[in-house]
Design an enzyme around this catalytic site. Structure first.
Site, PDB file in Angstrom:
ATOM      1  N   SER A   5      -7.234 -10.786  -4.715  1.00  0.00           N
ATOM      2  CA  SER A   5      -8.195  -9.891  -5.364  1.00  0.00           C
ATOM      3  C   SER A   5      -7.930  -8.431  -4.987  1.00  0.00           C
ATOM      4  O   SER A   5      -7.334  -8.149  -3.945  1.00  0.00           O
ATOM      5  CB  SER A   5      -9.615 -10.295  -4.963  1.00  0.00           C
ATOM      6  OG  SER A   5      -9.731 -10.238  -3.557  1.00  0.00           O
ATOM      7  N   LYS A  35       1.143 -17.958   4.074  1.00  0.00           N
ATOM      8  CA  LYS A  35      -0.278 -18.227   4.349  1.00  0.00           C
ATOM      9  C   LYS A  35      -0.945 -18.464   2.994  1.00  0.00           C
ATOM     10  O   LYS A  35      -1.339 -17.528   2.310  1.00  0.00           O
ATOM     11  CB  LYS A  35      -0.907 -17.015   5.058  1.00  0.00           C
ATOM     12  CG  LYS A  35      -2.094 -17.331   5.958  1.00  0.00           C
ATOM     13  CD  LYS A  35      -3.273 -17.983   5.276  1.00  0.00           C
ATOM     14  CE  LYS A  35      -4.163 -17.047   4.520  1.00  0.00           C
ATOM     15  NZ  LYS A  35      -5.194 -17.762   3.730  1.00  0.00           N
ATOM     16  N   PHE A  77      -5.803 -18.713  -4.473  1.00  0.00           N
ATOM     17  CA  PHE A  77      -6.081 -20.129  -4.743  1.00  0.00           C
ATOM     18  C   PHE A  77      -5.590 -20.589  -6.106  1.00  0.00           C
ATOM     19  O   PHE A  77      -5.378 -21.771  -6.332  1.00  0.00           O
ATOM     20  CB  PHE A  77      -7.598 -20.389  -4.626  1.00  0.00           C
ATOM     21  CG  PHE A  77      -8.389 -19.984  -5.842  1.00  0.00           C
ATOM     22  CD1 PHE A  77      -8.468 -20.814  -6.960  1.00  0.00           C
ATOM     23  CD2 PHE A  77      -9.047 -18.754  -5.901  1.00  0.00           C
ATOM     24  CE1 PHE A  77      -9.185 -20.442  -8.089  1.00  0.00           C
ATOM     25  CE2 PHE A  77      -9.770 -18.378  -7.022  1.00  0.00           C
ATOM     26  CZ  PHE A  77      -9.830 -19.226  -8.123  1.00  0.00           C
ATOM     27  N   CYS A 101      -4.844 -14.570 -13.378  1.00  0.00           N
ATOM     28  CA  CYS A 101      -4.823 -13.103 -13.325  1.00  0.00           C
ATOM     29  C   CYS A 101      -4.301 -12.530 -14.648  1.00  0.00           C
ATOM     30  O   CYS A 101      -4.455 -11.346 -14.902  1.00  0.00           O
ATOM     31  CB  CYS A 101      -3.944 -12.623 -12.191  1.00  0.00           C
ATOM     32  SG  CYS A 101      -2.239 -13.076 -12.430  1.00  0.00           S
ATOM     33  N   GLU A 112      -6.894 -20.953   1.611  1.00  0.00           N
ATOM     34  CA  GLU A 112      -7.555 -22.053   2.324  1.00  0.00           C
ATOM     35  C   GLU A 112      -8.275 -22.986   1.354  1.00  0.00           C
ATOM     36  O   GLU A 112      -8.687 -24.077   1.726  1.00  0.00           O
ATOM     37  CB  GLU A 112      -8.511 -21.499   3.381  1.00  0.00           C
ATOM     38  CG  GLU A 112      -9.708 -20.708   2.856  1.00  0.00           C
ATOM     39  CD  GLU A 112      -9.386 -19.240   2.530  1.00  0.00           C
ATOM     40  OE1 GLU A 112      -8.232 -18.920   2.159  1.00  0.00           O
ATOM     41  OE2 GLU A 112     -10.319 -18.410   2.618  1.00  0.00           O
ATOM     42  N   GLU A 141     -14.155  -8.006 -12.725  1.00  0.00           N
ATOM     43  CA  GLU A 141     -13.287  -9.171 -12.943  1.00  0.00           C
ATOM     44  C   GLU A 141     -14.151 -10.411 -12.731  1.00  0.00           C
ATOM     45  O   GLU A 141     -14.584 -10.682 -11.601  1.00  0.00           O
ATOM     46  CB  GLU A 141     -12.109  -9.184 -11.963  1.00  0.00           C
ATOM     47  CG  GLU A 141     -11.191 -10.359 -12.241  1.00  0.00           C
ATOM     48  CD  GLU A 141     -10.066 -10.548 -11.219  1.00  0.00           C
ATOM     49  OE1 GLU A 141     -10.287 -10.320 -10.027  1.00  0.00           O
ATOM     50  OE2 GLU A 141      -8.958 -10.941 -11.648  1.00  0.00           O
TER      51      GLU A 141
HETATM   52  P1  NAD Z   1      -8.598 -13.524  -2.396  1.00  0.00           P
HETATM   53  O1  NAD Z   1      -8.293 -12.069  -2.370  1.00  0.00           O
HETATM   54  O2  NAD Z   1      -9.962 -13.963  -2.016  1.00  0.00           O
HETATM   55  O3  NAD Z   1      -7.607 -14.311  -1.401  1.00  0.00           O
HETATM   56  C1  NAD Z   1      -6.203 -14.167  -1.482  1.00  0.00           C
HETATM   57  C2  NAD Z   1      -5.598 -14.484  -0.124  1.00  0.00           C
HETATM   58  O4  NAD Z   1      -6.060 -13.527   0.845  1.00  0.00           O
HETATM   59  C3  NAD Z   1      -5.986 -15.852   0.441  1.00  0.00           C
HETATM   60  O5  NAD Z   1      -4.889 -16.403   1.110  1.00  0.00           O
HETATM   61  C4  NAD Z   1      -7.121 -15.523   1.403  1.00  0.00           C
HETATM   62  O6  NAD Z   1      -7.221 -16.453   2.478  1.00  0.00           O
HETATM   63  C5  NAD Z   1      -6.732 -14.157   1.912  1.00  0.00           C
HETATM   64  N1  NAD Z   1      -7.891 -13.309   2.239  1.00  0.00           N
HETATM   65  C6  NAD Z   1      -9.130 -13.345   1.688  1.00  0.00           C
HETATM   66  N2  NAD Z   1      -9.902 -12.368   2.208  1.00  0.00           N
HETATM   67  C7  NAD Z   1      -9.138 -11.698   3.086  1.00  0.00           C
HETATM   68  C8  NAD Z   1      -9.355 -10.565   3.929  1.00  0.00           C
HETATM   69  N3  NAD Z   1     -10.539  -9.949   3.957  1.00  0.00           N
HETATM   70  N4  NAD Z   1      -8.341 -10.122   4.693  1.00  0.00           N
HETATM   71  C9  NAD Z   1      -7.145 -10.736   4.662  1.00  0.00           C
HETATM   72  N5  NAD Z   1      -6.859 -11.813   3.884  1.00  0.00           N
HETATM   73  C10 NAD Z   1      -7.848 -12.285   3.106  1.00  0.00           C
HETATM   74  O7  NAD Z   1      -8.189 -14.046  -3.842  1.00  0.00           O
HETATM   75  P2  NAD Z   1      -8.434 -15.501  -4.467  1.00  0.00           P
HETATM   76  O8  NAD Z   1      -9.881 -15.663  -4.753  1.00  0.00           O
HETATM   77  O9  NAD Z   1      -7.746 -16.544  -3.667  1.00  0.00           O
HETATM   78  O10 NAD Z   1      -7.601 -15.367  -5.838  1.00  0.00           O
HETATM   79  C11 NAD Z   1      -8.156 -14.822  -7.007  1.00  0.00           C
HETATM   80  C12 NAD Z   1      -7.806 -13.366  -7.149  1.00  0.00           C
HETATM   81  O11 NAD Z   1      -6.388 -13.215  -7.125  1.00  0.00           O
HETATM   82  C13 NAD Z   1      -8.250 -12.775  -8.479  1.00  0.00           C
HETATM   83  O12 NAD Z   1      -8.736 -11.475  -8.246  1.00  0.00           O
HETATM   84  C14 NAD Z   1      -6.973 -12.748  -9.304  1.00  0.00           C
HETATM   85  O13 NAD Z   1      -6.939 -11.783 -10.326  1.00  0.00           O
HETATM   86  C15 NAD Z   1      -5.972 -12.432  -8.249  1.00  0.00           C
HETATM   87  N6  NAD Z   1      -4.629 -12.816  -8.659  1.00  0.00           N
HETATM   88  C16 NAD Z   1      -3.763 -11.822  -8.984  1.00  0.00           C
HETATM   89  C17 NAD Z   1      -2.488 -12.150  -9.420  1.00  0.00           C
HETATM   90  C18 NAD Z   1      -1.519 -11.074  -9.788  1.00  0.00           C
HETATM   91  O14 NAD Z   1      -0.378 -11.402  -9.956  1.00  0.00           O
HETATM   92  N7  NAD Z   1      -1.912  -9.815  -9.893  1.00  0.00           N
HETATM   93  C19 NAD Z   1      -2.090 -13.493  -9.506  1.00  0.00           C
HETATM   94  C20 NAD Z   1      -3.001 -14.473  -9.149  1.00  0.00           C
HETATM   95  C21 NAD Z   1      -4.279 -14.137  -8.720  1.00  0.00           C
END
Ligand code: NAD
Length: 495
Positions: A225, A172, A148, A280, A175, A380
């Site tokens: 994450s 994808k 997000f 991140c 959401e 985190e």
């Molecule tokens: P998230 O893991 O909740 O979601 C990321 C994506 O995965 C979304 O599109 C979501 O719909 C999907 N998703 C969520 N749960 C899922 C599951 N169980 N199975 C399959 N797909 C699933 O992450 P978020 O809250 O949207 O973003 C924040 C996180 O992203 C933080 O942990 C941040 O550190 C990390 N992040 C990392 C980087 C990097 O480059 N390392 C960059 C940006 C954000």
């Protein structure tokens, strides 16, 4: 209530049967919903991508590059509109939203150089009359799953190189911040990308699981994450897919006693509280070397945090906007309220700050005397909370950073070149800043952490992404000439 729909084969589709609310975090209100794709709809997108693949991979490199030159122009022209979309769903301040767009544009500029990037090797006369050359061919249909917190930059990290290399893509997006992806898909098509080359499906785990199950999806890039990244990496790899899965972070900024305190404090405040800490590459742990450094830094940071303006991202006076959801705000606040019980000192408690309305706002917090093994240090938090850890020496600081399960980014603040050089050598983290608090590499390098911050072999965007999004093929050729030939069952030798 309007519905944000999928973009498949250049056409918008999707119904509200399964859908989720999309909030404006500054008001706490939801006036729109986003469709959640069913397995059938995801399969439609995969089919559209598969159908578009033969023509796109056969499109000349110069013609492909034209799309990126035009896309860059469109992104520059429409950046205000796009920034408004980001802010309306994410909450970050408009200047930050524009910053993310400009960092995304770097990936488009990199992709525009594809004619050079896709050059391969050629060896003449490896044996008499025998030449060898390699080619880089697209992997095929690839999936991109994004978080997000960067609704434009992260989709551009993936789509620009993937498409430049001749692949077709199913994106994808999160959401929680879905609209920017649709805007991007339309912009790509306005720039000349044929329908079906970039498809967007919205949704939750159902959509991601369907992409993972589809035999036609050959590679998947994920940013999100750590628990989801690790699980997705394992499941995609078990299916034989190429996968890069970037996870969460806990970034340490080490400040040496010789550092310029005012500059270090400015940098720490910008890196910890920018985008409400939902980056991140945010600095979430400040490691102060020596008690005097710690005392001076905490005082200088507290002074700066006290004057931060928190308000709607659309208000030019705001330094920091709201958090993404009410649940996330409450979770972040819980770390601050529980910190004293863990033995830390809450210097500034942002949870006591009052805000009008129902927005998901939270004040900035500063917590001193934090120790490893506590929740504030280990987890985190992903919010406007800066933890200060006090250490006695450079060696102790390095050992602390290297023991963290996360290893996305880190920074050292010092005026001493030798210390900086040692840090670069000693530190076990993917991206390192020297007097630079947020060392996100420029688009001509690649981005990626170590340990639990990245699962997979290749970093994202830049040169490493060319390897990720292409398969190498090596051709050995001999053309009939006047030299005599004969049958030989021995293993072919070049001698
Ligand atoms: P998230 O893991 O909740 O979601 C990321 C994506 O995965 C979304 O599109 C979501 O719909 C999907 N998703 C969520 N749960 C899922 C599951 N169980 N199975 C399959 N797909 C699933 O992450 P978020 O809250 O949207 O973003 C924040 C996180 O992203 C933080 O942990 C941040 O550190 C990390 N992040 C990392 C980087 C990097 O480059 N390392 C960059 C940006 C954000």
């Amino acid at each position: 209530m309007s519905l944000i729909r999928h973009h498949i084969g250049g056409v918008e589709s999707g119904a509200a049967e399964r859908s989720g609310p999309v909030f404006d975090p500054a008001t706490g209100q939801s006036h729109r919903r986003v469709a959640f794709a069913s397995p059938v709809e995801v399969d439609d997108a995969v089919r559209a991508a598969k159908a578009a693949l033969p023509a796109w991979r056969a499109t000349g490199l110069i013609k492909r590059a034209d799309v990126f030159f035009r896309l860059r122009q469109l992104l520059v022209e429409r950046q205000d509109e796009l920034a408004q979309i980001i802010t309306s769903e994410h909450g970050k301040v408009l200047s930050d939203a524009k910053g993310e767009i400009s960092r995304g544009i770097e990936n488009v500029e990199f992709a525009a150089g594809l004619a050079h990037l896709l050059k391969s090797e050629h060896s003449e006369q490896v044996a008499r009359g025998v030449d060898v050359h390699s080619v880089k061919q697209p992997v095929g249909v690839v999936a991109a799953v994004t978080p997000f917190n960067f609704p434009v930059m992260v989709p551009l990290w993936m789509t620009a190189t993937a498409i430049a290399c001749g692949n077709t893509v199913i994106l994808k997006p999160s959401e929680k911040t879905p609209s920017a992806a649709i805007f991007l898909a339309r912009l790509y098509e306005e720039a000349g990308l044929p329908p079906g080359v970039l498809n967007v499906v919205h949704g939750d785990r159902v959509a991601v699981d369907t992409l993972l199950e589809s035999p036609d999806v050959r590679a998947i890039s994920f940013v999100g994450s750590t628990p989801v990244a690790r699980d997705l990496y394992q499941r995609a790899a078990a299916k034989g897919k190429r996968v890069q899965a970037l996870g969460g972070a806990k970034n340490h900024m080490v400040v040496m006693p010789d550092a310029e305190i005012a500059q270090a404090a400015d940098a720490a405040v910008s890196a910890a509280y920018g985008s409400a800490g939902e980056r991140c590459m945010a600095v979430s742990v400040l490691v102060a070397v020596g008690a005097q450094t710690a005392d001076d830094l905490v005082a200088a940071i507290a002074e700066r945090v006290a004057v931060l303006q928190i308000g709607p991202g659309t208000d030019a006076a705001s330094d920091m906007g709201p958090l993404i959801t009410a649940e996330h705000r409450d979770r972040v606040a819980g770390y601050v309220t529980g910190a004293e019980a863990e033995g830390a000192t809450v210097v500034i408690d942002g949870t006591t700050e009052q805000f009008d309305g129902d927005g998901f706002f939270l004040g900035a917090s500063l917590i001193d005397h934090v120790r490893p093994g506590t929740k504030v240090y280990d987890d985190e938090i992903f919010g406007p909370v800066l933890a200060v850890v006090r250490v006695e020496s450079y060696d102790e600081a390095v050992a602390l950073v290297n023991a963290s399960p996360y290893a996305n980014g880190t920074a050292l603040f010092t005026r001493d070149g030798a210390t900086a050089r040692n840090f670069e050598f000693d530190i076990e983290v993917g991206m390192v800043g020297v007097n630079v608090a947020i060392p996100v590499p420029v688009g001509s390098y690649s981005f990626g952490g170590w340990r639990n911050s990245l699962f997979g072999d290749t970093h994202i965007y830049g040169p490493e992404s060319i390897n990720f999004y292409t398969r190498s093929k090596v051709v050995t050729s001999r053309w009939p000439d006047r030299s005599p030939s004969a049958v030989s069952l021995g293993f072919p030798s070049n001698h």
